[in-house]
Design a protein around this motif. Structure first.
Motif, PDB file in Angstrom:
ATOM      1  N   LEU A 495       0.854  -1.179   0.000  1.00 35.83           N
ATOM      2  CA  LEU A 495       0.000   0.000   0.000  1.00 35.83           C
ATOM      3  C   LEU A 495       0.893   1.232   0.000  1.00 35.83           C
ATOM      4  O   LEU A 495       2.067   1.164   0.379  1.00 35.83           O
ATOM      5  CB  LEU A 495      -0.936   0.016   1.198  1.00 35.83           C
ATOM      6  CG  LEU A 495      -0.354   0.242   2.599  1.00 35.83           C
ATOM      7  CD1 LEU A 495      -1.432   0.812   3.508  1.00 35.83           C
ATOM      8  CD2 LEU A 495       0.166  -1.054   3.183  1.00 35.83           C
ATOM      9  N   ASN A 496       0.346   2.323  -0.430  1.00 40.52           N
ATOM     10  CA  ASN A 496       1.100   3.570  -0.531  1.00 40.52           C
ATOM     11  C   ASN A 496       0.737   4.528   0.601  1.00 40.52           C
ATOM     12  O   ASN A 496      -0.427   4.609   1.007  1.00 40.52           O
ATOM     13  CB  ASN A 496       0.827   4.269  -1.861  1.00 40.52           C
ATOM     14  CG  ASN A 496       1.424   3.525  -3.044  1.00 40.52           C
ATOM     15  OD1 ASN A 496       2.284   2.672  -2.874  1.00 40.52           O
ATOM     16  ND2 ASN A 496       0.962   3.852  -4.241  1.00 40.52           N
ATOM     17  N   ILE A 497       1.748   5.235   1.080  1.00 43.93           N
ATOM     18  CA  ILE A 497       1.541   6.378   1.973  1.00 43.93           C
ATOM     19  C   ILE A 497       1.674   7.627   1.110  1.00 43.93           C
ATOM     20  O   ILE A 497       2.645   7.769   0.351  1.00 43.93           O
ATOM     21  CB  ILE A 497       2.577   6.421   3.110  1.00 43.93           C
ATOM     22  CG1 ILE A 497       2.562   5.119   3.910  1.00 43.93           C
ATOM     23  CG2 ILE A 497       2.317   7.623   4.013  1.00 43.93           C
ATOM     24  CD1 ILE A 497       1.338   4.910   4.751  1.00 43.93           C
ATOM     25  N   TYR A 498       0.711   8.529   1.220  1.00 44.73           N
ATOM     26  CA  TYR A 498       0.715   9.751   0.415  1.00 44.73           C
ATOM     27  C   TYR A 498       0.953  10.974   1.302  1.00 44.73           C
ATOM     28  O   TYR A 498       0.689  10.942   2.505  1.00 44.73           O
ATOM     29  CB  TYR A 498      -0.613   9.910  -0.334  1.00 44.73           C
ATOM     30  CG  TYR A 498      -0.880   8.818  -1.346  1.00 44.73           C
ATOM     31  CD1 TYR A 498      -0.339   8.884  -2.631  1.00 44.73           C
ATOM     32  CD2 TYR A 498      -1.662   7.714  -1.009  1.00 44.73           C
ATOM     33  CE1 TYR A 498      -0.581   7.882  -3.555  1.00 44.73           C
ATOM     34  CE2 TYR A 498      -1.908   6.708  -1.927  1.00 44.73           C
ATOM     35  CZ  TYR A 498      -1.363   6.795  -3.203  1.00 44.73           C
ATOM     36  OH  TYR A 498      -1.591   5.799  -4.120  1.00 44.73           O
ATOM     37  N   ALA A 499       1.448  12.022   0.700  1.00 51.58           N
ATOM     38  CA  ALA A 499       1.685  13.275   1.420  1.00 51.58           C
ATOM     39  C   ALA A 499       1.299  14.452   0.538  1.00 51.58           C
ATOM     40  O   ALA A 499       1.491  14.415  -0.682  1.00 51.58           O
ATOM     41  CB  ALA A 499       3.144  13.396   1.848  1.00 51.58           C
ATOM     42  N   ASP A 500       0.751  15.464   1.165  1.00 55.03           N
ATOM     43  CA  ASP A 500       0.395  16.702   0.470  1.00 55.03           C
ATOM     44  C   ASP A 500       1.087  17.844   1.186  1.00 55.03           C
ATOM     45  O   ASP A 500       0.752  18.171   2.327  1.00 55.03           O
ATOM     46  CB  ASP A 500      -1.119  16.887   0.481  1.00 55.03           C
ATOM     47  CG  ASP A 500      -1.574  18.079  -0.361  1.00 55.03           C
ATOM     48  OD1 ASP A 500      -0.702  18.847  -0.814  1.00 55.03           O
ATOM     49  OD2 ASP A 500      -2.789  18.247  -0.560  1.00 55.03           O
ATOM     50  N   ASN A 501       2.061  18.435   0.528  1.00 57.11           N
ATOM     51  CA  ASN A 501       2.867  19.498   1.126  1.00 57.11           C
ATOM     52  C   ASN A 501       2.307  20.877   0.831  1.00 57.11           C
ATOM     53  O   ASN A 501       2.901  21.885   1.199  1.00 57.11           O
ATOM     54  CB  ASN A 501       4.313  19.394   0.612  1.00 57.11           C
ATOM     55  CG  ASN A 501       5.270  20.257   1.408  1.00 57.11           C
ATOM     56  OD1 ASN A 501       5.077  20.466   2.602  1.00 57.11           O
ATOM     57  ND2 ASN A 501       6.290  20.781   0.750  1.00 57.11           N
ATOM     58  N   ASN A 502       1.174  20.937   0.146  1.00 55.20           N
ATOM     59  CA  ASN A 502       0.597  22.223  -0.248  1.00 55.20           C
ATOM     60  C   ASN A 502      -0.171  22.847   0.907  1.00 55.20           C
ATOM     61  O   ASN A 502      -0.756  22.145   1.742  1.00 55.20           O
ATOM     62  CB  ASN A 502      -0.328  22.022  -1.456  1.00 55.20           C
ATOM     63  CG  ASN A 502       0.419  21.483  -2.659  1.00 55.20           C
ATOM     64  OD1 ASN A 502       1.123  22.209  -3.335  1.00 55.20           O
ATOM     65  ND2 ASN A 502       0.282  20.182  -2.915  1.00 55.20           N
ATOM     66  N   ASN A 503      -0.176  24.155   0.946  1.00 55.32           N
ATOM     67  CA  ASN A 503      -0.858  24.893   2.016  1.00 55.32           C
ATOM     68  C   ASN A 503      -2.342  24.991   1.680  1.00 55.32           C
ATOM     69  O   ASN A 503      -2.833  26.005   1.198  1.00 55.32           O
ATOM     70  CB  ASN A 503      -0.237  26.282   2.170  1.00 55.32           C
ATOM     71  CG  ASN A 503      -0.777  27.010   3.392  1.00 55.32           C
ATOM     72  OD1 ASN A 503      -1.380  26.397   4.269  1.00 55.32           O
ATOM     73  ND2 ASN A 503      -0.571  28.317   3.451  1.00 55.32           N
ATOM     74  N   ARG A 504      -3.060  23.896   1.927  1.00 50.58           N
ATOM     75  CA  ARG A 504      -4.487  23.830   1.645  1.00 50.58           C
ATOM     76  C   ARG A 504      -5.111  22.777   2.557  1.00 50.58           C
ATOM     77  O   ARG A 504      -4.421  21.996   3.199  1.00 50.58           O
ATOM     78  CB  ARG A 504      -4.740  23.446   0.184  1.00 50.58           C
ATOM     79  CG  ARG A 504      -4.137  22.098  -0.198  1.00 50.58           C
ATOM     80  CD  ARG A 504      -4.519  21.675  -1.596  1.00 50.58           C
ATOM     81  NE  ARG A 504      -3.911  20.393  -1.965  1.00 50.58           N
ATOM     82  CZ  ARG A 504      -4.245  19.709  -3.053  1.00 50.58           C
ATOM     83  NH1 ARG A 504      -5.167  20.166  -3.876  1.00 50.58           N
ATOM     84  NH2 ARG A 504      -3.648  18.560  -3.324  1.00 50.58           N
ATOM     85  N   GLN A 505      -6.432  22.763   2.627  1.00 51.17           N
ATOM     86  CA  GLN A 505      -7.118  21.756   3.411  1.00 51.17           C
ATOM     87  C   GLN A 505      -6.938  20.389   2.761  1.00 51.17           C
ATOM     88  O   GLN A 505      -6.766  20.281   1.540  1.00 51.17           O
ATOM     89  CB  GLN A 505      -8.613  22.086   3.524  1.00 51.17           C
ATOM     90  CG  GLN A 505      -8.908  23.299   4.416  1.00 51.17           C
ATOM     91  CD  GLN A 505     -10.391  23.460   4.672  1.00 51.17           C
ATOM     92  OE1 GLN A 505     -11.222  22.938   3.937  1.00 51.17           O
ATOM     93  NE2 GLN A 505     -10.729  24.195   5.724  1.00 51.17           N
ATOM     94  N   ALA A 506      -6.979  19.361   3.592  1.00 51.30           N
ATOM     95  CA  ALA A 506      -6.821  18.008   3.067  1.00 51.30           C
ATOM     96  C   ALA A 506      -7.954  17.693   2.102  1.00 51.30           C
ATOM     97  O   ALA A 506      -9.125  17.902   2.409  1.00 51.30           O
ATOM     98  CB  ALA A 506      -6.810  17.008   4.224  1.00 51.30           C
TER      99      ALA A 506
END
Length: 578
Positions: A495-506
């Protein structure tokens, strides 16, 4: 803090080694768990393969030169080595996420097709060889052979997880580090610096809820994190006040600006060559850069050696010396210093708690010019401090962290209780489609034959940007794996772990701005068949199901993953960062 050494048995005795692998300079320090208050930094470095200790310096240059297949490093690189063959700044190549900055930091030198991982491993191997020589000299070979050694390696906080993992793996395969299974812990550079600097503050002047900003300005990167004091006794406890920031504006960029300035000013003269330039940069690095202050008058000058050039008074050259004016130094310093000032201002603005002081650490953090410019640029109520031994703050903090990990109850001096998540972290899972929730994404819904209903793949964020994250609080993510019974037993599932580094709501649905952080692979073959769930699907077929949890523990600079099934822990999870 009084350390109860008698509580540590001979079986607990360890040597803790901190390695500050830097962009331009690297440092090594160590301590024994039974003498934790006696940390020692290596200050004597080899100048050749035959002279193991010769140059005295708090740190050693992070540079390589391949003389055939043999790697010379640090001070062992002879002055006669061609400047264009010396490899520098290669550390920053570990982080591909730097993007457009890669073209500026690409390490120079004749590398013979060697990848950056090879360069790092060769350098760490040389560093480790000298470390082992030093430990044997100080402690005796029998002690070094019989006592376990643990390593704590520092990395920039702004680095990607892949760059941190590359560093750990490069250290793991370094030939000279003893006992290939010796633990290699990772800690972010600003956190290591904070542990050292906060421990050294006047305890009588500290209060709960005081907030300090640590600015770790090194050779390549500048990291900033604000910490709030939550407890004073028996151990100083702090937590991050806001998500840290940073940038590529370390002191190596001053060196590059100096080189560009010198080439433009006198590079056209007869006798100007790589050897002259190397000597000039050495003088700039060791003396001028450290002595220059904001109070210098424009016509004040610093002598730069330019042996071999004819006198040119109109260019400031007399008797083999070039007069570098303070006004020129100001022009060299200011663009880089302004980047640091803007980072500090932004961090102060982001912090919801008033900042009481800024602690300047790291090689560039020890600069008087940077300190004075920063003091004049921020609120006068905020004090700007440079702790003693600021250049060694990171490596000493690494040793202190290693000691705390080795014996938490006895050797913890500063404890970081919580950190602020810099990204959203999550997994993607399939859930029953709900028109109220998922209507904007209805086009991606599908019919699941096994469950007999419409489903949709959405994000399950278990950490959101700005959340408090503690290494004492594991994150548990439950999921169900299933396969047709006709396929037999479970094997390895991923399975993959994802990340969002952007300054926004999930976001609910993964988009192109949500990046894959790592791929986890869990071996389920050890789970007895009797513990598997046999389930008949809506399609009439038989399926095997297994309900598991992935435990994630987020440390300062790395993550531990563990598979849990029916309260049984299995260390069968591997993580491949991308």
């Amino acid at each position: 803090m009084d350390i109860e050494f008698e509580d540590l048995t001979i079986h607990d005795r360890k040597i803790i080694v901190g390695i500050d692998f830097g962009t331009t300079f690297s440092g090594v320090a160590w301590a024994e768990t039974q003498r934790a208050d006696r940390r020692s930094a290596i200050t004597s470095w080899p100048v050749s393969k035959t002279i193991l200790a010769g140059e005295t310096s708090e740190k050693v240059p992070t540079r390589l030169w391949y003389n055939g297949k043999k790697a010379e490093w640090g001070f062992t690189i002879p002055p006669s080595a061609p400047a264009e063959e010396i490899i520098e700044w290669f550390k920053l190549e570990l982080d591909d996420s730097l993007g457009s900055m890669q073209s500026q930091i690409r390490s120079v030198g004749a590398r013979g097709g060697r990848k950056v991982e090879t360069l790092v491993t060769d350098y760490i191997s040389a560093l480790g060889e000298h470390l082992m020589y030093t430990l044997k000299q100080k402690l005796g070979e029998p002690v070094v052979k019989s006592v376990d050694i643990e390593f704590v390696v520092t990395v920039p906080a702004i680095w990607s997880d892949l760059a941190k993992e590359r560093t750990r793996l490069a250290c793991r395969v370094a030939k000279s580090l003893p006992k290939s299974n010796a633990p290699i812990h990772m800690i972010s550079e600003p956190e290591a610096a904070a542990i050292y600097a906060l421990h050294g503050l006047d305890p009588h002047g500290l209060k709960v809820n005081d907030c300090f900003l640590v600015c770790d300005a090194g050779g390549g990167t500048v990291d900033l994190i604000a910490y709030t004091i939550t407890k004073l006794k028996p151990v100083l406890e702090v937590e991050e006040a806001t998500a840290g920031t940073g940038g590529l504006c370390g002191s190596s960029f001053l060196n590059r600006r100096f080189v560009s300035f010198l080439k433009n000013r006198i590079g056209h003269l007869d006798g100007f060559d790589d050897e002259l330039l190397a000597e000039a940069v050495d003088k700039f690095e060791k003396t001028v850069k450290r002595q220059f202050t904001a109070n210098a008058r424009p016509n004040d000058s610093f002598a730069i050696p330019v042996g071999g050039l004819q006198d040119k008074p109109e260019l400031g050259i007399r008797r083999g010396r070039f007069a570098l004016k303070a006004s020129d130094l100001h022009a060299i310093f200011e663009p880089v210093v302004q980047e640091v000032i803007q980072l500090v201002k932004q961090q102060i603005s982001d912090c919801k708690i008033p900042i009481r002081g800024v602690l300047m650490v790291g090689g560039f953090g020890a600069s008087n010019y940077l300190k004075e410019r920063l003091r004049n640029a921020i609120d006068k109520k905020i004090i700007v401090l440079q702790p003693p031994n600021a250049w060694l703050a990171v490596v000493h903090g690494a040793v202190m962290k290693g000691l705390a990990l080795s014996a938490p109850a006895q050797l913890t001096t500063v404890r970081v209780q919580n950190r602020k998540a810099r990204k959203h972290y999550g997994m993607q899972w399939d859930t029953t489609y709900s028109d109220d929730i998922h209507r904007p994404y209805s086009a991606s819904a599908y019919y699941c034959k096994m469950d007999g209903c419409r489903k949709i793949s959405v994000m399950n964020w278990f950490i959101k940007r700005g959340d408090d994250v503690s290494e004492n609080k594991p994150y548990l993510t439950s999921f169900v794996w299933h396969i047709p019974a006709s396929q037999g037993r479970f094997g390895k599932m991923s399975l993959n772990i994802y990340a969002d580094n952007n300054n926004r709501q999930a976001v609910v649905k993964r988009d192109e701005r949500v990046a894959t952080l790592c791929r986890l692979e869990a071996d389920l073959s050890h789970i007895p068949e009797s513990e598997l769930i046999h389930h008949q699907g809506a399609d009439g077929l038989m399926y095997l199901k297994v309900r598991c949890e992935i435990e994630s523990v987020y440390m300062s600079a790395y993550t531990q993953y563990t598979l849990i099934h029916k309260n049984q822990r299995y260390n069968t999870v591997t993580a491949e960062y991308v």
